[in-house]
Write an enzyme that holds these catalytic residues in place. Structure first.
Site, short mmCIF file in Angstrom:
data_model
loop_
_atom_site.label_atom_id
_atom_site.label_comp_id
_atom_site.label_asym_id
_atom_site.label_seq_id
_atom_site.Cartn_x
_atom_site.Cartn_y
_atom_site.Cartn_z
N TYR A 308 0.82 -1.22 0.00
CA TYR A 308 0.00 0.00 0.00
C TYR A 308 0.85 1.26 0.00
O TYR A 308 0.32 2.35 0.21
CB TYR A 308 -0.91 0.06 1.24
N CYS A 337 14.45 -10.97 -2.65
CA CYS A 337 14.86 -10.58 -4.01
C CYS A 337 13.72 -9.89 -4.75
O CYS A 337 13.15 -10.46 -5.70
CB CYS A 337 15.35 -11.80 -4.76
N TYR A 365 -2.47 -6.05 10.75
CA TYR A 365 -2.12 -6.39 9.37
C TYR A 365 -0.60 -6.49 9.18
O TYR A 365 -0.06 -6.16 8.14
CB TYR A 365 -2.74 -5.39 8.39
N1 LLP Z 1 -15.11 -5.53 8.88
C1 LLP Z 1 -14.91 -5.93 7.61
C2 LLP Z 1 -16.01 -6.54 6.87
C3 LLP Z 1 -13.64 -5.75 7.02
O1 LLP Z 1 -13.46 -6.13 5.75
C4 LLP Z 1 -12.60 -5.15 7.76
C5 LLP Z 1 -11.27 -4.94 7.18
C6 LLP Z 1 -12.86 -4.77 9.09
C7 LLP Z 1 -14.13 -4.97 9.61
C8 LLP Z 1 -11.83 -4.14 9.98
O2 LLP Z 1 -11.38 -2.93 9.51
P1 LLP Z 1 -10.36 -2.05 10.39
O3 LLP Z 1 -11.07 -1.60 11.62
O4 LLP Z 1 -9.19 -2.92 10.71
O5 LLP Z 1 -9.97 -0.94 9.48
N2 LLP Z 1 -4.56 -4.95 5.10
C9 LLP Z 1 -4.99 -3.58 5.05
C10 LLP Z 1 -6.35 -3.40 5.71
C11 LLP Z 1 -7.42 -4.29 5.12
C12 LLP Z 1 -8.76 -4.16 5.79
C13 LLP Z 1 -9.69 -5.21 5.35
N3 LLP Z 1 -10.97 -5.22 5.98
C14 LLP Z 1 -3.92 -2.70 5.68
O6 LLP Z 1 -2.90 -3.23 6.12
O7 LLP Z 1 -4.04 -1.48 5.70
#
Ligand code: LLP
Length: 411
Positions: A308, A337, A365
């Site tokens: 990202y 690599c 994450y």
């Molecule tokens: N609920 C649903 C249906 C979701 O898809 C997600 C996250 C959450 C809750 C929680 O969201 P949060 O509060 O953590 O923002 N890998 C990415 C973030 C992907 C989020 C995916 N869905 C990163 O490292 O920024």
């Protein structure tokens, strides 16, 4: 992570458990959870921690003990929640691609709600529930078509995204579900994106979904809850943040006299600032005047910068004085690599081989997205609790990475 640990202590922990190492602070996770619980006061609610942000069993256990529910997106996450002592009656199941076997397992487990994302899923769930003679509690995930104003990869509430059901379709689908014998209509949900720093997209999504809830009520379909997902941002750099209390107050105010329980699915904002990745500098090198610090953590340990272009703060734990005269602009890179294998670019730091660096705010994450690319075992994880550092996941051995292949070698 609060600055409760000084650098000497952190360095000692790194020496004891080796690097790369994920280190989490239980007190910070608890404080983050409590900020949400406090925001609700006595308003009927369910906090469902989004397991995907960090699914370590000890962290799930810590949250389960505080009374947290869980938002899951796979059978694997449900099994983790159960193994950690989580209550299935506080589990909501999100995700666009639940398979028949996933639905069967979740139905038999008796979860609180299926957050349905498509017409096909409505039919499949009704079919499976009928076969099992179990009533399936359901909610439709509405795609409110609002701009969450975050990175496109983590924005989920626009109509071109794969997530949810269009507003225009939802009314009829609720009417259809009301006639399906094995479905029990519970609520409505949305999740518009992650790392949100502005509250207005939520206000917009709330207005739209509440209007739909009213229309349904007029048609004799009464919903019991509204689930507004997760997505509150954390401070990686200088972002302005949404206060959990303001977010919840906004929803309660908009709900007004309606009798609706509020469900939320926060992930990052529960664990993000409670974790760090500690890594050791293997060597430094210079190419065409550019300085590199090659560290023992890589994109397989923490993919957020590569995927990202995320900026995460990096500090030197070994040399905290950071004499400006010794500072250089470094790219902090891993041994993998790939040119995309970096943790940070152009960081003004004074450092040398053997120094321990920390990547801050890596609790969400981070490990959860780690892989074994380049046959690298995943990092160890340690939890700080009551002044003690406790290993909560053993470092993967290289041998364990090919265990499932050995039996298939040609004899
Ligand atoms: N609920 C649903 C249906 C979701 O898809 C997600 C996250 C959450 C809750 C929680 O969201 P949060 O509060 O953590 O923002 N890998 C990415 C973030 C992907 C989020 C995916 N869905 C990163 O490292 O920024």
């Amino acid at each position: 992570m609060k600055d409760t640990m000084n650098n000497v202590e952190l360095t000692q922990i790194a020496q004891t458990f080796q690097t790369p190492l994920y280190l989490y602070d239980a007190a910070q996770i608890e404080a983050n959870y409590r900020a949400y619980a406090k925001g609700f006061g006595d308003y009927p609610h369910l906090i469902c921690y989004a397991v995907k942000a960090n699914s370590n069993l000890s962290i799930l256990q810590l949250l389960a003990k505080m009374g947290s529910g869980f938002d899951i997106v796979s059978q694997g996450e449900l099994k983790r929640v159960l193994a950690a002592g989580g209550d299935p009656k506080k589990v909501v199941y999100s995700g666009v691609g639940k398979r028949r076997e996933d639905l069967i397992f979740a139905l038999k487990t008796g979860i609180a709600c299926f957050n349905i994302e498509s017409i096909a899923e409505i039919h499949l769930l009704n079919e499976v529930a009928t076969e099992l003679n179990i009533k399936a509690p359901v909610s439709l995930r509405i795609n409110p078509n609002v701009d969450a104003k975050t990175h496109p990869y983590i924005s989920t509430g626009l109509k071109e995204n794969k997530f949810g059901i269009r507003m225009e379709e939802a009314f009829e689908l609720y009417q259809m579900m009301a006639t399906m014998p094995s479905l029990m209509i519970e609520g409505m949900d949305f999740h518009i994106g992650s790392q949100l720093t502005e509250i207005s997209p939520y206000a917009e999504a709330l207005d739209l979904t509440l209007a739909l809830i009213d229309r349904l009520a007029d048609a004799g379909i009464t919903l019991k809850h509204l689930d507004m997902g997760g997505g509150l941002g954390i401070q990686y750099e200088d972002e302005t943040l949404i206060d959990p209390a303001d977010w919840i107050a906004l929803a309660i105010e908009k709900i007004g006299a309606r009798s609706l329980k509020l469900v939320i699915e926060p992930g990052r904002s529960i664990v993000g600032n409670a974790g760090m990745l500690i890594t050791e500098v293997i060597l430094t090198k210079e190419n065409e005047g550019k300085h590199f610090a090659v560290v023992d953590a890589a994109m397989n340990d923490l993919i957020r910068p590569a995927l990202y272009d995320a900026w995460m703060e990096i500090r030197n734990l070994s040399d905290t004085v950071q004499n400006t005269a010794d500072m250089k602009s470094y790219d902090i890179v891993g041994p993998i690599c790939e040119t995309g294998d970096f943790l940070g670019k152009n960081r003004m730091l004074a450092l040398k081989a053997g120094d321990y660096l920390m990547v801050k705010d890596a609790g969400a994450y981070g490990f959860a997205m780690a892989s074994n690319y380049n046959s690298r075992g995943r990092a160890a994880e340690v939890l700080l609790q009551d002044g003690k550092a406790r290993l909560i996941r053993t470092r993967e051995t290289e041998e364990s990475l090919f265990e499932l292949e050995v039996a298939h070698l040609v004899k």
